[in-house]
Design an enzyme around this catalytic site. Structure first.
Site, short mmCIF file in Angstrom:
data_model
loop_
_atom_site.label_atom_id
_atom_site.label_comp_id
_atom_site.label_asym_id
_atom_site.label_seq_id
_atom_site.Cartn_x
_atom_site.Cartn_y
_atom_site.Cartn_z
N ALA A 409 0.83 -1.21 0.00
CA ALA A 409 0.00 0.00 0.00
C ALA A 409 0.86 1.25 0.00
CB ALA A 409 -0.92 0.00 1.22
N CYS A 410 0.45 2.24 -0.79
CA CYS A 410 1.09 3.56 -0.73
C CYS A 410 -0.01 4.60 -0.81
CB CYS A 410 2.14 3.74 -1.82
SG CYS A 410 1.49 4.01 -3.48
N ASP A 411 0.36 5.85 -0.84
CA ASP A 411 -0.62 6.92 -0.74
C ASP A 411 -1.63 6.87 -1.89
OD1 ASP A 411 -1.79 9.24 0.35
OD2 ASP A 411 -0.71 10.47 -1.10
N GLY A 413 -1.27 4.59 -4.66
CA GLY A 413 -1.34 3.27 -5.26
C GLY A 413 -0.86 3.19 -6.68
N VAL A 440 -3.63 3.19 -0.07
CA VAL A 440 -3.87 2.75 1.30
C VAL A 440 -5.33 2.95 1.69
CG1 VAL A 440 -3.23 4.97 2.33
CG2 VAL A 440 -2.96 2.87 3.65
#
Length: 495
Positions: A409-411, A413, A440
């Site tokens: 997950a990242c800010d 995606g 996320v």
């Protein structure tokens, strides 16, 4: 309450506040990021076919205004509605967005960010209220008419009420930005933007605020320096080069790869952990950002559309005709100043044998050269099991052999998570583990195993409270990646 307890509570409160800001910014960016390709298409059309473009064409230039006036806001409203209530939310979000579009003379990106999710939320409440109460055979009738009627009401509300208010705010913001530009104060924006970036608010700032304002400005004058405020790769490049030459050995080993990914790949998140590991480096990033904007303002730099990702390749693709010298000057100035300040803060390598706190310089120097794992101590990357040898009370334990799916997950995606997921797919493919990436905010609540940068851990935990969350600091060579791989391979517990 003891002093240590008070300090812990204060840290938790600060972390929670940051998570809330990140979450809000993530929603804003989430409406823009999936549509960046359309923004780039509009920017290229503008750069090529307007009267001052590379290949002026009166017929093809007629597409420029309708795209920025209608298509882009509708796409944003559609995406925002879908984030709230799936396909039905997407349709009503696009419909409601038309109300703010026709109610203003300026591109209604911010209006779409309001009306898309709001209309979808209203429809979602109605669907919940009537769920299970519709007679069999009338479901489609109720679904279609409810969406149509509520959509009509929301569009009218947007046209008569919300549209004019948002239009006023957009004009006010635009005038404020123009005042900064006219008075040479825009470079000071880096004092706020650069620290916010390393807290993973970069997408929110760039795509939630600056891109909509920049697009409106570019429509009027053919380019905008606002597209360069956050996305300039120079400040991060300067920091990474300084770490490469003068940083601690644990960090130097990964810096070359980070330079390539940052500058050519445009994934700026990769340099944030280097700044977080030595927070004083934020001064270098700010100095680089200020210098780049100052030189860019003097030289008349600007882009015709958002450079996303913030790669030098994307920069050159959306640079207007005759603007390459100005744009490259801004990037070079930011890089040089950031590098010099970061090098000074690192003592030009005089203390680079001293490893990060908690590690031994001798151990760092004796490590094999091929080991590219930075030893950055962080409570976020150490589970209670690692500290005590046993899982913490109330903490879920997941055996490595039971792992079937891993979510990175990242800010937004679409950047750093894609890079990490690609690496982990190769490492975990022999063990039959499916690896995917996601924003996320859109992680499924029933996800079992999540990996994310430590700054996003609170948001991941709020969305998937039952998941095992493994955090990492560095996007390259972090020990957490090997720990997950080894646990899956040997059947150890992940906590």
């Amino acid at each position: 309450m003891s002093l240590p307890d008070a300090r812990v509570n204060k840290n938790l409160e600060g972390s929670g506040f940051r998570a809330r800001i990140q979450r809000f910014g993530g929603h804003l960016a989430g409406m823009i990021m999936p549509n960046i390709g359309a923004f780039i298409a509009w920017g290229l059309l503008t750069a090529l076919f307007i009267p001052k473009g590379w290949a002026p064409n009166e017929t093809l230039a007629t597409m420029v205004t309708p795209i920025i006036t209608y298509l882009l806001p509708i796409l944003i409203g559609y995406t925002g509605g879908r984030m709230v209530h799936g396909q039905r939310g997407a349709v009503i979000g696009a419909l409601a967005t038309m109300g703010v579009i026709v109610g203003s003379d300026t591109p209604m990106f911010l209006g779409a960010m309001v009306m898309g999710p709001l209309a979808a939320w209203v429809l979602k409440q109605f669907d919940r209220a009537v769920h299970g109460r519709v007679a069999s055979g009338f479901e489609m009738l109720v679904d279609n008419f409810s969406l149509g009627i509520i959509g009509m009401i929301m569009a009218i509300l947007a046209r008569l009420g919300i549209g004019p208010v948002v239009g006023f705010l957009v004009n006010l913001l635009g005038q404020g930005v123009q005042i900064l530009v006219d008075n040479g104060l825009l470079p000071l924006a880096s004092i706020v933007v650069e620290p916010a970036k390393v807290l993973f608010l970069n997408n929110a700032i760039n795509h939630g605020v600056l891109s909509p304002l920049g697009a409106a400005q570019a429509q009027e004058v053919g380019q905008s320096i606002l597209f360069m405020v956050e996305s300039n790769p120079g400040p991060g490049l300067g920091v990474l080069l300084a770490v490469w030459f003068f940083g601690q050995k644990a960090l130097r080993s990964t810096a070359p790869g980070a330079v390539i990914i940052h500058f050519f790949g445009g994934i700026h998140e990769i340099y944030f952990p280097y700044v977080l590991a030595k927070p004083v480096l934020i001064v270098a990033s700010i100095a680089g950002g200020v210098s780049g904007l100052l030189v860019g303002s003097i030289a008349g730099a600007g882009l015709v559309g958002p450079a996303s990702p913030g790669s030098i390749i994307a920069y050159l693709a959306v640079t207007p005709r005759g603007g390459y010298v100005a744009v490259l000057s801004a990037v070079i100035a930011a890089t040089v100043v950031s590098f010099l300040v970061a090098s000074l803060l690192l003592g030009f390598g005089r203390g680079r044998k001293a490893e990060a706190p908690g590690t031994s310089a001798d151990a760092g120097e004796s490590a094999p050269e091929h080991a590219a794992e930075p030893r950055i101590p962080s409570d976020a990357t150490k589970s209670p099991a690692e500290e005590t040898g046993a899982p913490a009370t109330g903490t879920r334990v997941l055996n490595g052999r039971d792992v079937k799916k891993l979510v990175i997950a990242c800010d937004a995606g679409m950047g750093s998570s894609v890079m990490v997921a690609s690496s982990m797919k190769k490492r975990l493919a022999p063990h039959g583990v499916e690896v995917s990436h996601s924003p996320v905010n859109e992680v499924s609540p029933d996800t079992e195993l999540i990996m994310c940068q430590s700054g996003l851990a609170d948001r991941a935990r709020n969305i998937a409270p039952n998941a095992v969350i493994i955090t990492f600091e560095q996007f390259l060579g972090d020990p957490a990646f090997a720990r997950v791989e080894n646990a899956i391979k040997s059947g150890e517990n992940l906590v």
